[in-house]
Design a protein around this motif. Structure first.
Motif, PDB file in Angstrom:
ATOM      1  N   HIS A 106     -13.869 -32.142  21.631  1.00 19.80           N
ATOM      2  CA  HIS A 106     -12.608 -32.542  21.001  1.00 19.80           C
ATOM      3  C   HIS A 106     -12.126 -33.875  21.552  1.00 19.80           C
ATOM      4  O   HIS A 106     -11.740 -34.783  20.799  1.00 19.80           O
ATOM      5  CB  HIS A 106     -11.557 -31.462  21.207  1.00 19.80           C
ATOM      6  CG  HIS A 106     -10.223 -31.800  20.591  1.00 19.80           C
ATOM      7  ND1 HIS A 106      -9.256 -32.520  21.277  1.00 19.80           N
ATOM      8  CD2 HIS A 106      -9.710 -31.545  19.354  1.00 19.80           C
ATOM      9  CE1 HIS A 106      -8.205 -32.692  20.492  1.00 19.80           C
ATOM     10  NE2 HIS A 106      -8.447 -32.106  19.321  1.00 19.80           N
ATOM     11  N   LYS A 109     -14.216 -36.893  20.445  1.00 20.69           N
ATOM     12  CA  LYS A 109     -13.887 -37.304  19.067  1.00 20.69           C
ATOM     13  C   LYS A 109     -12.572 -38.077  19.049  1.00 20.69           C
ATOM     14  O   LYS A 109     -12.452 -39.126  18.398  1.00 20.69           O
ATOM     15  CB  LYS A 109     -13.800 -36.070  18.172  1.00 20.69           C
ATOM     16  CG  LYS A 109     -13.661 -36.384  16.686  1.00 20.69           C
ATOM     17  CD  LYS A 109     -14.925 -37.027  16.138  1.00 20.69           C
ATOM     18  CE  LYS A 109     -14.833 -37.228  14.640  1.00 20.69           C
ATOM     19  NZ  LYS A 109     -16.029 -37.923  14.104  1.00 20.69           N
ATOM     20  N   GLN A 148     -19.834 -29.876  15.986  1.00 20.91           N
ATOM     21  CA  GLN A 148     -19.741 -29.837  14.526  1.00 20.91           C
ATOM     22  C   GLN A 148     -18.340 -29.445  14.091  1.00 20.91           C
ATOM     23  O   GLN A 148     -17.795 -30.003  13.131  1.00 20.91           O
ATOM     24  CB  GLN A 148     -20.773 -28.848  13.970  1.00 20.91           C
ATOM     25  CG  GLN A 148     -22.216 -29.320  14.094  1.00 20.91           C
ATOM     26  CD  GLN A 148     -23.189 -28.301  13.538  1.00 20.91           C
ATOM     27  OE1 GLN A 148     -23.177 -27.130  13.937  1.00 20.91           O
ATOM     28  NE2 GLN A 148     -24.047 -28.721  12.628  1.00 20.91           N
ATOM     29  N   GLY A 151     -15.836 -32.262  14.068  1.00 14.37           N
ATOM     30  CA  GLY A 151     -16.037 -33.343  13.111  1.00 14.37           C
ATOM     31  C   GLY A 151     -17.190 -34.290  13.345  1.00 14.37           C
ATOM     32  O   GLY A 151     -17.296 -35.317  12.664  1.00 14.37           O
ATOM     33  N   ASP A 153     -20.261 -34.997  12.249  1.00 16.61           N
ATOM     34  CA  ASP A 153     -21.064 -34.554  11.110  1.00 16.61           C
ATOM     35  C   ASP A 153     -22.529 -34.975  11.217  1.00 16.61           C
ATOM     36  O   ASP A 153     -23.412 -34.256  10.767  1.00 16.61           O
ATOM     37  CB  ASP A 153     -20.473 -35.115   9.809  1.00 16.61           C
ATOM     38  CG  ASP A 153     -19.045 -34.626   9.574  1.00 16.61           C
ATOM     39  OD1 ASP A 153     -18.773 -33.456   9.885  1.00 16.61           O
ATOM     40  OD2 ASP A 153     -18.220 -35.430   9.105  1.00 16.61           O
TER      41      ASP A 153
END
Length: 327
Positions: A106, A109, A148, A151, A153
């Motif tokens: 987390h 990202k 995943q 986010g 991808d």
């Protein structure tokens, strides 16, 4: 200004090793028992960011963070945030073994990390432990799932392939990636193991791997290269699984290499197999201006050889193992 070597290759990619430390001991990368660098010898985040900024002014657009295991470096998020502030850097990626990924996905990202590659050679616990000399497969799988979820991808799996070891791992790993929507890349075993047990007979070639996959999935379609400098040759099977073959030993791709490497202790390298380092740490810590740093970088690029020469009689192994260079 561009970083162009004597063979016309333009360098736009930088791999930054943030630490030589790791929480597993893959035999193709590092020894079972190892003494790591003292922490004061590692570049700090301001020093790394300064080198990255100067390189960005010379045309570098992509950065990949490596190790060792980058997530064992304290406050790695702060480095990503600093690098994200360099306007001309288009992509920041990271290669990780995934053991700590669930805890950090987390924040990675949120800090601006664009892409993650997870090193995973097998989804069989016994083969995993034989390679890593540690446990932790379930942690890696949990890390992939969390990445995943937050986010990431375009998550890619990197698997090193070793003769007489990796063969049973090929199809289960491919099935796992197909089920999870992951891109899989097989990497030929290279002579960078710390124990120096590598020999050509240990290489499970990309051609052999592809034959194993084709026997089950059918003949694949060759995909166009997303980037001419990418090391992988990508193919797609009927089940939409995309697999990249990085045939660095049997089919070297040196002619299109666009990468430079910065080791954890501040040595710039123009090739994974280089036997020469260009010291940036000393000038960084001795008050050198950007022009001097830039001059050392340009010298490094100009001295780059045409290729690594693994298959030639004149090949000379570097005196560093993979964990000391950065993957």
């Amino acid at each position: 200004m561009q970083l162009i070597d004597t063979f016309g290759r333009i360098h736009t990619s930088l791999r930054i090793s943030v630490t030589d430390r790791c929480n597993i001991r893959c035999f193709y990368c590092m020894p079972e028992h190892v003494t790591f660098l003292p922490r004061h010898e590692l570049l700090d985040y301001d020093e790394i960011t300064r080198v990255a900024r100067i390189l960005s002014e010379l045309g570098v657009r992509k950065i990949r963070l490596t190790g060792g295991e980058p997530l064992v470096r304290r406050d790695l998020i702060k480095l990503i945030e600093k690098l994200r502030q360099i306007d001309s850097i288009d992509e920041i990626a990271m290669t990780t073994n995934g053991l700590l990924l669930a805890d950090h996905a987390h924040d990675l990202k949120a800090a601006g990390l664009d892409r993650i590659n997870v090193s995973l050679d097998s989804v069989d616990p016994k083969i995993f432990e034989r390679i890593t000399r540690r446990g932790g497969l379930e942690q890696v799988l949990a890390g992939i799932k969390m990445a995943q979820h937050v986010g990431f991808d375009d998550l890619r799996i990197n698997a090193v392939a070793i003769k007489n070891l990796s063969e049973p791992a090929i199809l289960p790993l491919a099935d796992f990636c197909a089920q999870q929507g992951l891109r899989l890349r097989f990497i030929e075993f290279m002579p960078l193991d710390a124990d120096q047990n590598w020999e050509n007979a240990s290489v499970l070639s990309g051609e052999e791997i592809l034959a194993t996959l084709s026997a089950v999935y059918g003949e694949p379609s060759l995909l166009a290269r997303e980037d001419p400098s990418q090391p992988a040759t990508d193919v797609q099977f009927a089940n939409r699984l995309v697999i990249g073959m990085i045939n660095s030993v049997t089919q070297p791709f040196c002619g299109m290499c666009n990468r430079l490497r910065l080791t954890a202790e501040g040595q710039l390298r123009n090739c994974l197999f280089s036997t020469v380092d260009f010291d940036l740490r000393q000038p960084l810590r001795n008050g050198a201006n950007d022009d001097l740093i830039r001059s050392t970088i340009l010298d490094c690029v100009q001295q780059k050889k045409h290729g690594h020469g693994i298959n030639s009689s004149s090949f000379e192994r570097p005196d560093r193992a993979m964990y000391q260079i950065g993957g």
